[in-house]
Design a protein around this motif. Sequence first.
Motif, PDB file in Angstrom:
ATOM      1  N   ALA A 256     -44.121 -29.929  31.803  1.00 24.97           N
ATOM      2  CA  ALA A 256     -42.773 -29.446  32.158  1.00 24.97           C
ATOM      3  C   ALA A 256     -42.870 -28.093  32.870  1.00 24.97           C
ATOM      4  N   LEU A 257     -43.730 -27.236  32.382  1.00 19.14           N
ATOM      5  CA  LEU A 257     -43.915 -25.925  33.023  1.00 19.14           C
ATOM      6  C   LEU A 257     -44.415 -26.096  34.450  1.00 19.14           C
ATOM      7  N   GLN A 258     -45.373 -26.983  34.590  1.00 18.86           N
ATOM      8  CA  GLN A 258     -45.940 -27.188  35.924  1.00 18.86           C
ATOM      9  C   GLN A 258     -44.858 -27.668  36.884  1.00 18.86           C
ATOM     10  N   LYS A 259     -44.051 -28.597  36.407  1.00 16.58           N
ATOM     11  CA  LYS A 259     -42.976 -29.141  37.255  1.00 16.58           C
ATOM     12  C   LYS A 259     -42.049 -28.019  37.731  1.00 16.58           C
ATOM     13  N   LEU A 260     -41.652 -27.153  36.842  1.00 15.40           N
ATOM     14  CA  LEU A 260     -40.702 -26.099  37.223  1.00 15.40           C
ATOM     15  C   LEU A 260     -41.377 -24.979  38.002  1.00 15.40           C
ATOM     16  N   LEU A 261     -42.559 -24.595  37.585  1.00 17.24           N
ATOM     17  CA  LEU A 261     -43.198 -23.441  38.245  1.00 17.24           C
ATOM     18  C   LEU A 261     -43.615 -23.775  39.668  1.00 17.24           C
ATOM     19  N   MET A 262     -43.811 -25.054  39.958  1.00 13.68           N
ATOM     20  CA  MET A 262     -44.235 -25.411  41.312  1.00 13.68           C
ATOM     21  C   MET A 262     -43.053 -25.668  42.236  1.00 13.68           C
ATOM     22  N   ASP A 263     -41.856 -25.540  41.729  1.00 11.39           N
ATOM     23  CA  ASP A 263     -40.702 -25.927  42.554  1.00 11.39           C
ATOM     24  C   ASP A 263     -39.621 -24.838  42.516  1.00 11.39           C
TER      25      ASP A 263
END
Length: 436
Positions: free
Chosen positions: A374-381
């Motif tokens: 979930a963090l990766q999804k948000l931090l990359m976008d």
Amino acid sequence: MRLATAVERPLRVAFVSEHASPVALLGSQDAGGQNVYVDEVSRHLARLGYAVDVFTRRDDPSAPEVIEWAPGVRVVNLSAGPPELMLKDQLWPLMPAFRGALHDFMLRDGDRYDVLHGNFWMSGWVVAQLARQLAIPAVHIFHAMGKTKQRHQGQADTSPDGRIAVELEVIRAVDRVIAQCPSERNELVDDYGADPGKVALIPSAVNIQRFRPLPRDEARRRIGLESDELVIAYVGRMMPRKDVRNLVRAAALLARQTELRFTVLLVGGETAEPDPIATPEIGVLQALAAELGIAERVRFVGKRQPDVLHEYYSAGDVIVTTPWYEPFGLTPLEGMACGRPVIGSAVGGITYTLADGVTGLLVPPREPHALAAALQKLLMDDTLRETMGRAARERVERKFTWATVAERTAALYQTLLDSPPQARVADNVAAVVDTR
Ligand code: UDP
């Protein structure tokens, strides 16, 4: 709505909150959401014309008995046991003395309270007793339920024996129980057998003036965080149940699996300077971060007071809170009010306040891999974070303000005040037994 009695005085409410005073500093072991609730709801009720006295246990010998806390709100320190800070789980034997001190204050004060409003199970017992003795309508809010705590914490639950039996009594004895979210209503009805007609759903809220968005760079300047990295922020008490360890583990996965440059900012603890002795959980988290090779990415802030917390939330790109369980959870709402997307565990009140996929993301508790994803999804976008942050602020403004909580609470009081005492009391009196 009737705001004054026949003799034209404001309606008087006694808020009873044995361990959680509005005067306490927040962020440490036993000072969190309940303190905020008592403070905000009492102030907003006063703005509606009520006179509110908040009764709490004296934990400081030098504090005056009565503090004029806000227009229309007094905080009354009642002597019961040693006038020093004590863990809330040690207070139960002091409750008869607390009840006695409250009753004495009422007699000295002379004027009658129109409604009693209990907070937490121990004050619930006090309120149930006095409601019967004085024939005053009683409303109660538990803030947390013993059965749920027992289920999640098992041996680590330090609640006194008998808590659950007292909760059952309180539910039977008072006129209405406030549930802060649908899952708490379900606990009351399914786990405790509460009459659904007695349970009023009044979600808690956030102070939207205090918790407001700041531009990220300005926020970072204000808190002295010189970093252009992505920031993942947690604000809250440093307790095992809040499972900040889950966040540290997820951060380690993220560091291993991606090129993202990020810092984890942790706000909370017993002291303003992070101190692993005063706050053992900070020591555990430091050791875990070191063991996982991400010590330099994790910054401990210590506890901060609510007037500056918007700077910490706004310094973050994403706010995270993944407790094992959460009766309501004010911090996700605070993060949302600051215009930031929130990742929260799909438990308790968080499933109600956070709109999954709209204002943030829900993840299962105790699963660092899911949190890392979930963090990766948000931090990359960047765009997704921006959109969710805006939606978060809008949702809070629309649904979660203390003014609304006070209006609903006042309407609840009014229902009780308008119903004939005999009808109201008959159900309850038989149910109250003195469990001491
Ligand atoms: N809090 C604070 N300073 C801190 C850490 C937490 O003022 O350093 C406040 C936080 O802003 C929130 C409350 O403590 O208003 C915690 O409430 P929540 O319902 O999230 O959890 P609880 O502590 O009641 O379990």
